[in-house]
Design a protein around this motif. Structure first.
Motif, PDB file in Angstrom:
ATOM      1  N   ALA A  94     -17.908  90.912  39.332  1.00 15.23           N
ATOM      2  CA  ALA A  94     -16.879  91.038  38.314  1.00 15.23           C
ATOM      3  C   ALA A  94     -16.826  92.479  37.810  1.00 15.23           C
ATOM      4  O   ALA A  94     -17.859  93.094  37.548  1.00 15.23           O
ATOM      5  CB  ALA A  94     -17.177  90.087  37.157  1.00 15.23           C
ATOM      6  N   ASP A  95     -15.612  93.020  37.705  1.00 10.48           N
ATOM      7  CA  ASP A  95     -15.439  94.401  37.247  1.00 10.48           C
ATOM      8  C   ASP A  95     -14.120  94.498  36.487  1.00 10.48           C
ATOM      9  O   ASP A  95     -13.056  94.594  37.090  1.00 10.48           O
ATOM     10  CB  ASP A  95     -15.447  95.365  38.440  1.00 10.48           C
ATOM     11  N   GLY A  96     -14.198  94.425  35.168  1.00  6.06           N
ATOM     12  CA  GLY A  96     -12.998  94.523  34.347  1.00  6.06           C
ATOM     13  C   GLY A  96     -12.032  93.393  34.639  1.00  6.06           C
ATOM     14  O   GLY A  96     -12.357  92.218  34.483  1.00  6.06           O
ATOM     15  N   GLU A  97     -10.839  93.737  35.114  1.00  7.33           N
ATOM     16  CA  GLU A  97      -9.798  92.741  35.360  1.00  7.33           C
ATOM     17  C   GLU A  97      -9.812  92.183  36.776  1.00  7.33           C
ATOM     18  O   GLU A  97      -8.916  91.420  37.153  1.00  7.33           O
ATOM     19  CB  GLU A  97      -8.423  93.349  35.084  1.00  7.33           C
ATOM     20  N   GLY A  98     -10.822  92.515  37.563  1.00  7.33           N
ATOM     21  CA  GLY A  98     -10.829  92.049  38.945  1.00  7.33           C
ATOM     22  C   GLY A  98     -12.206  91.832  39.523  1.00  7.33           C
ATOM     23  O   GLY A  98     -13.206  91.766  38.801  1.00  7.33           O
TER      24      GLY A  98
END
Length: 202
Positions: free
Chosen positions: A123-127
């Motif tokens: 998971a990384d921010g919005e994506g």
């Protein structure tokens, strides 16, 4: 204080586990519904159905909650298998196609097979950020590379699906297609990529 609790009977899921090469039934294979009970602590009773196959390879899972579910199947001297995208009805019975497990070679440790992109994601921010790809996987075949950011899966934003929901959407039947909106590591403009799910072993 009066508390009312409504319990659902759930559905029944039936299936059979067989050897991929021989087609012979696998007895004593373990089948479990993958998921979480949503609580912080541990439970004194199992929260998700489990079953074992009989001598003919057949099994029945009782009380399976409705929705898109994932099964974990394992047996001695075989690689385990994750089966995603099992659409369980509100009630009644669902019959699955035979689940095929690959036998392990002599002295080969068992691994886990699943149909997906063949990529390590976080998971990384919005994506979902791609950290690594498997050479024979669908991500590599679609030209995806470490550093790329998956923002949407089949038109649904990753941020709305959540990490587990997004992973479930990426998995699916072998050779089926998934449409991804991707922000390349070396580009500022998002692109649409069609990737095909492959059976990978990890």
């Amino acid at each position: 204080t009066r508390v009312e609790v409504t319990l659902s009977q759930g559905a029944r899921v039936r299936g059979r586990v067989v050897d991929r090469d021989k087609g012979s039934p696998i007895a004593e294979a373990q089948i479990a519904l993958e998921g979480r009970d949503g609580s912080e602590g541990s439970s004194a009773t199992p929260m998700f159905p489990r079953a074992r196959t009989d001598v003919s390879g057949f099994f029945t899972l009782e009380g399976v909650p409705a929705g898109e579910r994932t099964l974990f199947v394992a047996a001695a001297e075989h690689h385990a298998r994750i089966i995603s995208g099992v659409s369980v009805p509100q009630r009644g019975e669902l019959a699955l196609e035979p689940i095929q497990l690959s036998a392990t070679a002599a002295d080969e440790p068992p691994k886990v097979e699943l149909a997906g992109l063949g990529a390590v994601l976080r998971a990384d921010g919005e994506g979902l950020r791609i950290e690594a790809v498997v050479a024979e996987g669908g991500a590599a075949g679609a030209g995806l590379a470490p550093g790329d950011l998956i923002l949407a899966i089949n038109g649904q934003p990753v941020i709305a699906l959540g990490f587990e929901g997004a992973i479930a959407k990426i998995r699916g039947p072998v050779d089926s297609a998934v449409v991804l909106r991707v922000r390349r590591a070396d580009a500022a403009v998002d692109t649409q990529v069609v990737a095909y799910r492959r059976l990978v072993r990890a």
